[in-house]
Design a protein around this motif. Structure first.
Motif, PDB file in Angstrom:
ATOM      1  N   ASP A  67     -14.352 -36.367 -41.932  1.00  0.00           N
ATOM      2  CA  ASP A  67     -13.097 -35.755 -41.499  1.00  0.00           C
ATOM      3  C   ASP A  67     -12.468 -34.981 -42.647  1.00  0.00           C
ATOM      4  O   ASP A  67     -12.738 -35.237 -43.812  1.00  0.00           O
ATOM      5  N   THR A  83      -5.230 -37.605 -41.800  1.00  0.00           N
ATOM      6  CA  THR A  83      -6.464 -37.010 -41.288  1.00  0.00           C
ATOM      7  C   THR A  83      -6.172 -35.854 -40.353  1.00  0.00           C
ATOM      8  O   THR A  83      -5.291 -35.940 -39.497  1.00  0.00           O
ATOM      9  N   HIS A  85      -7.833 -33.973 -37.426  1.00  0.00           N
ATOM     10  CA  HIS A  85      -8.915 -34.217 -36.476  1.00  0.00           C
ATOM     11  C   HIS A  85      -8.799 -33.221 -35.324  1.00  0.00           C
ATOM     12  O   HIS A  85      -7.716 -33.027 -34.774  1.00  0.00           O
TER      13      HIS A  85
END
Length: 99
Positions: A67, A83, A85
């Motif tokens: 990621d 993160t 995503h």
């Protein structure tokens, strides 16, 4: 757009740009100033403002993931991973444009 711009972001253009933006935003000012700017309470530890002591991309921080994201280390000893995503790809072609 120069060819180098495409190489810099590769096939993960959205993730790489959002990752760079988050990293820049979180290191452009002290954490207490950022909280003030958006009218949030400030984090403190032992009466002192908590600061961001390190901010790196996941890759640069050695986070074992595919990621994209930003790894933050704070002065109170805490660490956070933000993160990026992808939930859905864009419908049309997206290009990069320098300002």
């Amino acid at each position: 757009m120069a060819h180098d711009d495409v190489d810099e972001f590769g096939e993960y253009t959205h993730e790489e740009i959002l990752q760079a933006l988050v990293l820049r935003l979180l290191t452009s000012a002290d954490l207490d100033e950022l909280c003030d700017d958006v009218d949030l309470p400030q984090l403190t530890s032992d009466g002192q403002p908590v600061t961001i002591t390190a901010a790196h991309t996941y890759r640069d921080a050695g986070v074992l993931t595919l990621d994209r994201g930003v790894w933050l280390e704070l002065s109170d000893g805490s660490a956070f991973g933000l993160t990026v995503h992808i939930s859905r790809r864009p419908r049309g072609e997206v290009t990069l444009r320098r300002q």
